[in-house]
Design an enzyme around this catalytic site. Sequence first.
Site, PDB file in Angstrom:
ATOM      1  CG  ASP A 123      -2.028  -1.048   1.071  1.00 16.18           C
ATOM      2  OD1 ASP A 123      -2.624  -1.134  -0.017  1.00 16.18           O
ATOM      3  OD2 ASP A 123      -2.266  -1.790   2.030  1.00 16.18           O
ATOM      4  CG  ASP A 183      -7.465  -3.758  -3.172  1.00 15.27           C
ATOM      5  OD1 ASP A 183      -7.855  -4.704  -3.888  1.00 15.27           O
ATOM      6  OD2 ASP A 183      -7.949  -3.515  -2.071  1.00 15.27           O
TER       7      ASP A 183
END
Length: 400
Positions: A123, A183
Amino acid sequence: MKKRLFLIGSVLTLSGFAQDSALANLKSRLPEIFSACAAHYKALDAAVTPLMKNAKGQTMVPHGYKRGKKMYDMRRIEWWTSGHFPGSLWYLYEATGDGFFKERASVWTENLKPISTYKGNHDIGFMMYCSFGNARRLLKTEKYDHLLVEAANTLCLRFEPELGLIRSWGKTDDKKDFLVIPDNMMNLELLEWAAKAKNGEKRFAEVARSHADVTMKNHFRTDGGTYHVLNYSQKDLRVQEIRRGQGASCFTAWSRGQSWAIYGYTMMYRESGDKAYLDFAQKVADFAINHPNMPEDGIPYWDYGAPGEERDSSAGAIMASGLLELSKFVDAKKGAIYRDFAVKQLVSLASPAYFSEGDEVGHFLLKHGVGHKPGNSEIDTPLNYGDYYFLEALVRVRDM
Ligand code: GLY
């Protein structure tokens, strides 16, 4: 014949006019919408600034709001959404020109400096590029470039050349599982930027494109719907397991994952010029737009296979922002479809059905987000990343 042509011409002109007028109408409302967003975020910043350090002295970032307890959900800077709150402040600076937002965005952004070497998951792209990436763009400064390139280096430590993929979750020495989620597409923007940066390296783009290519091959059903979690085997380099992850099942498409894919492949086309990504962005977008369970207001249920359950405003906001960019890259007819859908979504999100009133959700902008329903976590709640992509999409509308 002449008359007929004239009629067709009028119909086309009329429908073109209706489309343009929806966009023009939203544009004309932007000052009022940005002003409401700015008032919310001034109040939000005032409420969370005293919470910036927890009792242990650790730096925290507002992620959401627990309505029942009337409490902010503050997370450590290592949490995947730490870049979105500063990023929203940067978009508000861009939208309003108000120096307050520039000052506060800088403070919250600078708090994230240690993240450039964070190795815990994929992330880092979200965390660093939404914060420092917007800072460099709006301040026209190169002072954060070394941090962004360092972050790209850190992300590449999760790349496994044999699979051609970045590992989304888990430890890099885990030989049993290799987990990838859609993602991850969003984290590739950092790599694409870093490949072009003065102090960057070409290999960053090679990693991004390899990851995007393998994901395109394996991560979607033939209809364009996404799986959430794929577990790859590092022995025979194949998918060994499909997990529902944050979705309703292995056979349905998790809405936010679908939105990440729309946005991610559109971004990859912008950065690479590779038409395969543009075609694929359209395929995943068409899946969502034409899905029989897509509600009339354009804000998806939290999973395309869960009609009648909670909506996910974050999935709607991410999708709207992605569609607005996609609309610029395709022919006029298709572009109008994507643009109109995005405008419809933004009009819905800016309406009282989704846009918060007073402090009902602690001055976050959007109500009705869903974080992780199968984990019984963050259901029907504001989410800082929903706000971020909503603001980004509104700025994209302004600039159209
Ligand atoms: N990237 C995690 C999520 O979308 O919930």
